[in-house]
Motif scaffolding. Structure first.
Motif, PDB file in Angstrom:
ATOM      1  N   GLY A   1       0.752  -1.159  -0.145  1.00 56.30           N
ATOM      2  CA  GLY A   1       0.219   0.175   0.079  1.00 56.30           C
ATOM      3  C   GLY A   1       0.837   1.220  -0.005  1.00 56.30           C
ATOM      4  O   GLY A   1       0.195   2.313   0.339  1.00 56.30           O
ATOM      5  N   LEU A   2       1.974   1.269  -0.261  1.00 51.55           N
ATOM      6  CA  LEU A   2       2.981   2.350  -0.289  1.00 51.55           C
ATOM      7  C   LEU A   2       2.971   3.014  -1.465  1.00 51.55           C
ATOM      8  O   LEU A   2       3.370   4.215  -1.644  1.00 51.55           O
ATOM      9  CB  LEU A   2       4.346   1.763   0.228  1.00 51.55           C
ATOM     10  CG  LEU A   2       4.468   1.165   1.579  1.00 51.55           C
ATOM     11  CD1 LEU A   2       5.946   0.757   1.905  1.00 51.55           C
ATOM     12  CD2 LEU A   2       3.742   2.160   2.638  1.00 51.55           C
ATOM     13  N   VAL A   3       2.765   2.386  -2.786  1.00 56.10           N
ATOM     14  CA  VAL A   3       2.773   3.011  -4.042  1.00 56.10           C
ATOM     15  C   VAL A   3       1.420   2.556  -4.608  1.00 56.10           C
ATOM     16  O   VAL A   3       0.490   1.484  -4.502  1.00 56.10           O
ATOM     17  CB  VAL A   3       3.862   2.812  -4.687  1.00 56.10           C
ATOM     18  CG1 VAL A   3       5.273   3.021  -4.324  1.00 56.10           C
ATOM     19  CG2 VAL A   3       3.798   1.072  -5.378  1.00 56.10           C
TER      20      VAL A   3
ATOM     21  N   ALA B   1       4.195   8.271   1.231  1.00 52.14           N
ATOM     22  CA  ALA B   1       4.636   9.314   1.885  1.00 52.14           C
ATOM     23  C   ALA B   1       4.744   9.660   3.437  1.00 52.14           C
ATOM     24  O   ALA B   1       5.938  10.261   3.558  1.00 52.14           O
ATOM     25  CB  ALA B   1       4.096  10.566   0.953  1.00 52.14           C
ATOM     26  N   GLU B   2       3.805   9.366   3.894  1.00 53.84           N
ATOM     27  CA  GLU B   2       3.885   9.599   5.371  1.00 53.84           C
ATOM     28  C   GLU B   2       4.986   8.737   5.990  1.00 53.84           C
ATOM     29  O   GLU B   2       5.599   8.992   6.851  1.00 53.84           O
ATOM     30  CB  GLU B   2       2.471   9.329   6.118  1.00 53.84           C
ATOM     31  CG  GLU B   2       2.383   9.423   7.563  1.00 53.84           C
ATOM     32  CD  GLU B   2       2.713  10.874   8.072  1.00 53.84           C
ATOM     33  OE1 GLU B   2       3.276  11.000   9.311  1.00 53.84           O
ATOM     34  OE2 GLU B   2       2.919  11.729   7.384  1.00 53.84           O
ATOM     35  N   LEU B   3       5.167   7.312   5.518  1.00 56.98           N
ATOM     36  CA  LEU B   3       6.232   6.402   6.206  1.00 56.98           C
ATOM     37  C   LEU B   3       7.623   7.194   5.828  1.00 56.98           C
ATOM     38  O   LEU B   3       8.590   7.230   6.579  1.00 56.98           O
ATOM     39  CB  LEU B   3       5.785   5.184   5.477  1.00 56.98           C
ATOM     40  CG  LEU B   3       6.984   4.074   5.990  1.00 56.98           C
ATOM     41  CD1 LEU B   3       6.842   3.854   7.474  1.00 56.98           C
ATOM     42  CD2 LEU B   3       6.969   2.788   5.202  1.00 56.98           C
ATOM     43  N   LEU B   4       7.703   7.648   4.555  1.00 57.41           N
ATOM     44  CA  LEU B   4       8.900   8.110   4.243  1.00 57.41           C
ATOM     45  C   LEU B   4       9.225   9.471   5.003  1.00 57.41           C
ATOM     46  O   LEU B   4      10.359   9.600   5.521  1.00 57.41           O
ATOM     47  CB  LEU B   4       8.621   8.559   2.677  1.00 57.41           C
ATOM     48  CG  LEU B   4      10.057   9.122   2.060  1.00 57.41           C
ATOM     49  CD1 LEU B   4      11.342   8.175   2.376  1.00 57.41           C
ATOM     50  CD2 LEU B   4      10.001   9.400   0.577  1.00 57.41           C
ATOM     51  N   ARG B   5       8.295  10.349   5.240  1.00 54.41           N
ATOM     52  CA  ARG B   5       8.340  11.463   5.905  1.00 54.41           C
ATOM     53  C   ARG B   5       8.838  11.215   7.204  1.00 54.41           C
ATOM     54  O   ARG B   5       9.907  11.683   7.960  1.00 54.41           O
ATOM     55  CB  ARG B   5       7.047  12.275   5.961  1.00 54.41           C
ATOM     56  CG  ARG B   5       7.111  13.787   6.604  1.00 54.41           C
ATOM     57  CD  ARG B   5       5.693  14.201   7.055  1.00 54.41           C
ATOM     58  NE  ARG B   5       5.209  13.463   8.112  1.00 54.41           N
ATOM     59  CZ  ARG B   5       5.483  13.527   9.330  1.00 54.41           C
ATOM     60  NH1 ARG B   5       6.391  14.390   9.784  1.00 54.41           N
ATOM     61  NH2 ARG B   5       4.898  12.684  10.455  1.00 54.41           N
TER      62      ARG B   5
ATOM     63  N   GLN C   1       5.805  19.342  -0.144  1.00 49.99           N
ATOM     64  CA  GLN C   1       4.898  18.468  -0.908  1.00 49.99           C
ATOM     65  C   GLN C   1       5.511  17.059  -1.235  1.00 49.99           C
ATOM     66  O   GLN C   1       4.950  16.443  -2.279  1.00 49.99           O
ATOM     67  CB  GLN C   1       4.627  19.393  -2.356  1.00 49.99           C
ATOM     68  CG  GLN C   1       4.289  20.643  -2.133  1.00 49.99           C
ATOM     69  CD  GLN C   1       2.633  20.588  -1.551  1.00 49.99           C
ATOM     70  OE1 GLN C   1       1.697  19.900  -2.080  1.00 49.99           O
ATOM     71  NE2 GLN C   1       2.679  21.647  -0.682  1.00 49.99           N
ATOM     72  N   LEU C   2       5.886  16.583  -0.286  1.00 48.04           N
ATOM     73  CA  LEU C   2       6.322  15.089  -0.696  1.00 48.04           C
ATOM     74  C   LEU C   2       5.111  14.191  -0.790  1.00 48.04           C
ATOM     75  O   LEU C   2       4.002  14.155  -0.031  1.00 48.04           O
ATOM     76  CB  LEU C   2       7.006  14.427   0.794  1.00 48.04           C
ATOM     77  CG  LEU C   2       7.865  13.156   0.579  1.00 48.04           C
ATOM     78  CD1 LEU C   2       9.139  13.284  -0.134  1.00 48.04           C
ATOM     79  CD2 LEU C   2       8.165  12.691   2.023  1.00 48.04           C
ATOM     80  N   GLY C   3       5.096  13.483  -2.057  1.00 45.76           N
ATOM     81  CA  GLY C   3       4.191  12.766  -2.372  1.00 45.76           C
ATOM     82  C   GLY C   3       2.956  13.097  -2.849  1.00 45.76           C
ATOM     83  O   GLY C   3       2.007  12.582  -3.257  1.00 45.76           O
ATOM     84  N   ARG C   4       3.004  14.568  -3.123  1.00 46.73           N
ATOM     85  CA  ARG C   4       2.039  15.447  -3.545  1.00 46.73           C
ATOM     86  C   ARG C   4       2.475  16.137  -4.962  1.00 46.73           C
ATOM     87  O   ARG C   4       1.783  17.234  -5.324  1.00 46.73           O
ATOM     88  CB  ARG C   4       1.213  16.229  -2.663  1.00 46.73           C
ATOM     89  CG  ARG C   4       0.505  15.654  -1.628  1.00 46.73           C
ATOM     90  CD  ARG C   4      -0.236  16.422  -0.802  1.00 46.73           C
ATOM     91  NE  ARG C   4       0.425  17.392  -0.412  1.00 46.73           N
ATOM     92  CZ  ARG C   4       1.085  17.549   0.864  1.00 46.73           C
ATOM     93  NH1 ARG C   4       1.055  16.611   1.531  1.00 46.73           N
ATOM     94  NH2 ARG C   4       1.483  18.922   1.052  1.00 46.73           N
ATOM     95  N   ARG C   5       3.582  15.634  -5.511  1.00 40.49           N
ATOM     96  CA  ARG C   5       3.908  16.400  -6.841  1.00 40.49           C
ATOM     97  C   ARG C   5       3.443  15.781  -8.012  1.00 40.49           C
ATOM     98  O   ARG C   5       3.235  14.502  -8.070  1.00 40.49           O
ATOM     99  CB  ARG C   5       5.711  16.414  -6.693  1.00 40.49           C
ATOM    100  CG  ARG C   5       6.148  16.886  -5.372  1.00 40.49           C
ATOM    101  CD  ARG C   5       7.503  16.780  -5.322  1.00 40.49           C
ATOM    102  NE  ARG C   5       8.314  17.584  -4.368  1.00 40.49           N
ATOM    103  CZ  ARG C   5       9.553  17.828  -4.033  1.00 40.49           C
ATOM    104  NH1 ARG C   5      10.394  17.756  -5.094  1.00 40.49           N
ATOM    105  NH2 ARG C   5      10.076  18.355  -2.929  1.00 40.49           N
TER     106      ARG C   5
END
Length: 256
Positions: free
Chosen positions: A45-47, A69-73, A86-90
């Motif tokens: 569920g990460l991508v 994105a939250e796990l990466l953040r 904007q990590l994951g929202r680009r």
């Protein structure tokens, strides 16, 4: 999660979306390895993945989910590293497909003779320009290229084409082009690169840009090419033109 899968997740979160081939190229792994890693990230569920019904190749395009994105953040914050905006929202940048990925492939094919030493996506490029009091510039990317012992730092701008829905045929050649250069005409500060690279949508718009630059020169060096040239040739080849000069130049020659 393996370091390679962290790299894949980070790449997707910062660049918007990518195909299996793109991931294999950036991470320097086989297509099969990239496919397995992307399948694992998707199952976790990460991508997410999508493909267009109009695409005859049926290519899957992958992007980081909100969970990924939250796990990466959290991982970046816990290790004391900065979290990109904007990590994951680009959204994908055209500069990635036209310059970043081809230059990475050139680096792989010619290891030891050339290298894309650094690449900043659009938002990181904006942050870098703000550090130099150039926040009014809106570049699509920043790179550092090494080849044959020479180094070139460059900014990238991609011409999106005519602006607006109702554009007269005679205006298509010029519509929207001035916006690419406005920031440089407003600035009296030195731009911290050797060259500003501009990719025009077609040859007519390329010629118009070069004509404008001859008539009204800018302080930074501007080099121009077209999307078609970058689709047909490697971006470090003889595809770049300077105002008032009919020669096609290699990327490293622009820093000479």
């Amino acid at each position: 999660m393996s370091l390679r899968r962290w790299r894949i997740l980070s790449f997707l979160a910062q660049h918007g979306s990518a195909s299996t081939l793109d991931v294999a190229l950036v991470c320097d792994v086989s297509r099969l390895t990239a496919h397995r890693d992307l399948a694992w990230l998707h199952d976790e569920g990460l991508v997410r993945r999508d493909r267009s019904a109009e695409d005859r190749t049926h290519t899957w395009w992958y992007a980081a989910t909100a969970q990924g994105a939250e796990l990466l953040r959290r991982e970046l914050a816990a290790s004391g590293r900065s979290v990109p905006l904007q990590l994951g929202r680009r959204h994908p940048s055209p500069a990635d497909a036209l310059l970043f990925l081809p230059l990475v492939e050139v680096s792989r094919r010619n290891a030891g003779t050339c290298e894309l030493f650094q690449w900043l996506a659009t938002m990181e490029t904006s942050a870098r320009l703000r550090q130099h009091d150039l926040a009014h510039l809106r570049a699509d990317g920043y790179g550092v290229w090494f080849e044959d012992g020479r180094c070139l730092r460059f900014l990238v701008h991609v011409d999106r084409g005519p602006v607006g829905d109702a554009i007269a045929e005679q205006e298509k050649r010029t519509s929207g082009l001035s916006g690419l250069l406005t920031g440089y005409r407003r600035s009296h500060r030195a731009v911290p690169v050797g060259t500003v690279l501009i990719t025009a949508q077609d040859t007519e718009r390329e010629e118009q840009l070069l004509t404008d630059l001859v008539r009204d020169p800018l302080r930074p060096q501007i080099a121009v090419t077209t999307r078609e040239m970058l689709y047909r040739h490697w971006p470090n080849d003889q595809v770049w033109r300077l105002p008032g000069d009919g020669m096609a130049r290699r990327l490293t020659d622009l820093g000479a």
